[in-house]
Motif scaffolding. Structure first.
Motif, PDB file in Angstrom:
ATOM      1  N   ILE A  86       0.833  -1.199   0.000  1.00 49.53           N
ATOM      2  CA  ILE A  86       0.000   0.000   0.000  1.00 49.53           C
ATOM      3  C   ILE A  86       0.872   1.256   0.000  1.00 49.53           C
ATOM      4  O   ILE A  86       0.621   2.207  -0.739  1.00 49.53           O
ATOM      5  CB  ILE A  86      -0.944  -0.016   1.215  1.00 49.53           C
ATOM      6  N   PHE A  87       1.895   1.237   0.831  1.00 47.92           N
ATOM      7  CA  PHE A  87       2.833   2.356   0.878  1.00 47.92           C
ATOM      8  C   PHE A  87       3.400   2.625  -0.510  1.00 47.92           C
ATOM      9  O   PHE A  87       3.404   3.763  -0.984  1.00 47.92           O
ATOM     10  CB  PHE A  87       3.967   2.027   1.860  1.00 47.92           C
ATOM     11  N   ASN A  88       3.851   1.589  -1.165  1.00 44.14           N
ATOM     12  CA  ASN A  88       4.497   1.759  -2.469  1.00 44.14           C
ATOM     13  C   ASN A  88       3.519   2.165  -3.567  1.00 44.14           C
ATOM     14  O   ASN A  88       3.883   2.923  -4.478  1.00 44.14           O
ATOM     15  CB  ASN A  88       5.225   0.473  -2.865  1.00 44.14           C
ATOM     16  N   THR A  89       2.289   1.686  -3.473  1.00 49.91           N
ATOM     17  CA  THR A  89       1.288   2.095  -4.455  1.00 49.91           C
ATOM     18  C   THR A  89       1.029   3.595  -4.349  1.00 49.91           C
ATOM     19  O   THR A  89       0.979   4.309  -5.348  1.00 49.91           O
ATOM     20  CB  THR A  89      -0.031   1.328  -4.238  1.00 49.91           C
ATOM     21  N   GLY A  90       0.893   4.062  -3.114  1.00 49.83           N
ATOM     22  CA  GLY A  90       0.699   5.490  -2.901  1.00 49.83           C
ATOM     23  C   GLY A  90       1.913   6.294  -3.341  1.00 49.83           C
ATOM     24  O   GLY A  90       1.791   7.339  -3.985  1.00 49.83           O
ATOM     25  N   LEU A  91       3.071   5.776  -3.007  1.00 46.88           N
ATOM     26  CA  LEU A  91       4.320   6.462  -3.374  1.00 46.88           C
ATOM     27  C   LEU A  91       4.450   6.595  -4.893  1.00 46.88           C
ATOM     28  O   LEU A  91       4.832   7.662  -5.400  1.00 46.88           O
ATOM     29  CB  LEU A  91       5.511   5.696  -2.803  1.00 46.88           C
ATOM     30  N   HIS A  98       2.134   6.808  -6.983  1.00 44.48           N
ATOM     31  CA  HIS A  98       1.219   7.876  -7.404  1.00 44.48           C
ATOM     32  C   HIS A  98       1.845   9.260  -7.219  1.00 44.48           C
ATOM     33  O   HIS A  98       1.827  10.092  -8.121  1.00 44.48           O
ATOM     34  CB  HIS A  98      -0.085   7.787  -6.614  1.00 44.48           C
ATOM     35  N   ILE A  99       2.408   9.468  -6.039  1.00 43.16           N
ATOM     36  CA  ILE A  99       3.033  10.765  -5.724  1.00 43.16           C
ATOM     37  C   ILE A  99       4.176  11.060  -6.699  1.00 43.16           C
ATOM     38  O   ILE A  99       4.257  12.145  -7.279  1.00 43.16           O
ATOM     39  CB  ILE A  99       3.591  10.754  -4.290  1.00 43.16           C
ATOM     40  N   LEU A 100       5.040  10.079  -6.879  1.00 40.76           N
ATOM     41  CA  LEU A 100       6.199  10.289  -7.745  1.00 40.76           C
ATOM     42  C   LEU A 100       5.771  10.506  -9.191  1.00 40.76           C
ATOM     43  O   LEU A 100       6.350  11.317  -9.913  1.00 40.76           O
ATOM     44  CB  LEU A 100       7.155   9.098  -7.637  1.00 40.76           C
ATOM     45  N   HIS A 101       4.745   9.796  -9.575  1.00 36.24           N
ATOM     46  CA  HIS A 101       4.213   9.949 -10.928  1.00 36.24           C
ATOM     47  C   HIS A 101       3.697  11.364 -11.165  1.00 36.24           C
ATOM     48  O   HIS A 101       3.916  11.968 -12.217  1.00 36.24           O
ATOM     49  CB  HIS A 101       3.086   8.940 -11.157  1.00 36.24           C
ATOM     50  N   LYS A 102       3.022  11.902 -10.159  1.00 31.91           N
ATOM     51  CA  LYS A 102       2.485  13.259 -10.266  1.00 31.91           C
ATOM     52  C   LYS A 102       3.593  14.308 -10.282  1.00 31.91           C
ATOM     53  O   LYS A 102       3.481  15.344 -10.927  1.00 31.91           O
ATOM     54  CB  LYS A 102       1.525  13.550  -9.110  1.00 31.91           C
ATOM     55  N   LYS A 103       4.665  14.026  -9.531  1.00 31.03           N
ATOM     56  CA  LYS A 103       5.781  14.973  -9.458  1.00 31.03           C
ATOM     57  C   LYS A 103       6.415  15.192 -10.830  1.00 31.03           C
ATOM     58  O   LYS A 103       6.780  16.304 -11.185  1.00 31.03           O
ATOM     59  CB  LYS A 103       6.856  14.457  -8.492  1.00 31.03           C
ATOM     60  N   LEU A 156       2.833  12.087   0.780  1.00 30.78           N
ATOM     61  CA  LEU A 156       2.248  10.754   0.781  1.00 30.78           C
ATOM     62  C   LEU A 156       1.170  10.632   1.860  1.00 30.78           C
ATOM     63  O   LEU A 156       0.073  10.127   1.614  1.00 30.78           O
ATOM     64  CB  LEU A 156       3.345   9.715   1.000  1.00 30.78           C
ATOM     65  N   HIS A 188      -4.692   5.549 -10.857  1.00 26.27           N
ATOM     66  CA  HIS A 188      -4.112   4.943  -9.666  1.00 26.27           C
ATOM     67  C   HIS A 188      -5.108   4.779  -8.526  1.00 26.27           C
ATOM     68  O   HIS A 188      -4.927   3.944  -7.645  1.00 26.27           O
ATOM     69  CB  HIS A 188      -2.944   5.798  -9.145  1.00 26.27           C
TER      70      HIS A 188
END
Lengths: 104, 104
Positions: free
Chosen positions: A90-95, A97-102, B16, B86
């Motif tokens: 779950i942590f990595n899925t969210g991460l 997403h964040i990195l993708h948006k960045k 995050l 996502h």
DNA sequence: TAAATACATGAACAACAATTCATATATACA
DNA sequence: TGTATATATGAATTGTTGTTCATGTATTTA
């Protein structure tokens, strides 16, 4: 692009939001991130994150009560580890997403 | 079972946790769940979830500001849809965890 | 253009959650 | 057994967040 609706009970949706809440706090997400690398004592966590021991203990209690982390005593120290394999996922899925948006 | 530590900035960890916060509310998770089946107007969401229009609008604004949903006007109605692929993935990963725990 | 419909928003209130500070408990060791 | 160390916890405080209620804006239609 309409998918078939999944039938999820109100109760389950409530539990789901409660579950995500644990990840929705900076202190807890930092602790979780740290424990992804392996177990660690309370004092080590506090030192590493530059937080008061009391803050860490309080948040660990929340995570422990939710069975997201589990403690193991060794002498005076108590080592905490992630209790569930899903947590990293779950942590990595969210991460992701964040990195993708960045990137934009 | 110690993994190599990922180097994630404090800033990213903060983002995050902010991101997970959006999933950490019953009303929002119910809206997200509903929109997984396809776009829907504000009044339809409110009716389906048995919530006041104002409650739905407020929560939609939060999701919209975070770019989790996007609005499309059609006449007087505004249809909201999930903005990011996502979101379903994260929702389902969390859901899998909940359902897995329910089984014991 | 007036009325009705659909949605958005601001302010006030209430509920909740995180941190701080003081203190309690448990273990180790001299 | 007394002291130091590691962690936990309770109470108070503060900050945050969701809902409610009233009202505002946009669009359609009579």
């Amino acid at each position: 692009m309409k998918k078939e609706p999944q039938n999820i009970s109100l109760d389950t949706l409530f539990e789901l939001s409660e579950f995500f809440k644990f990840f929705g706090d900076t202190t807890r997400i930092r602790v979780i991130h740290l424990l992804l690398s392996g177990e660690m004592s309370v004092s080590a966590i506090a030192e590493k994150l530059n937080l008061e021991q009391s803050v860490v203990s309080h948040q660990l209690r929340i995570l422990r009560t939710a069975n997201l982390v589990k403690p193991t005593r060794d002498g005076r120290k108590i080592y905490y580890a992630l209790d569930d394999e899903h947590i990293g996922e779950i942590f990595n899925t969210g991460l992701a997403h964040i990195l993708h948006k960045k990137k934009g």
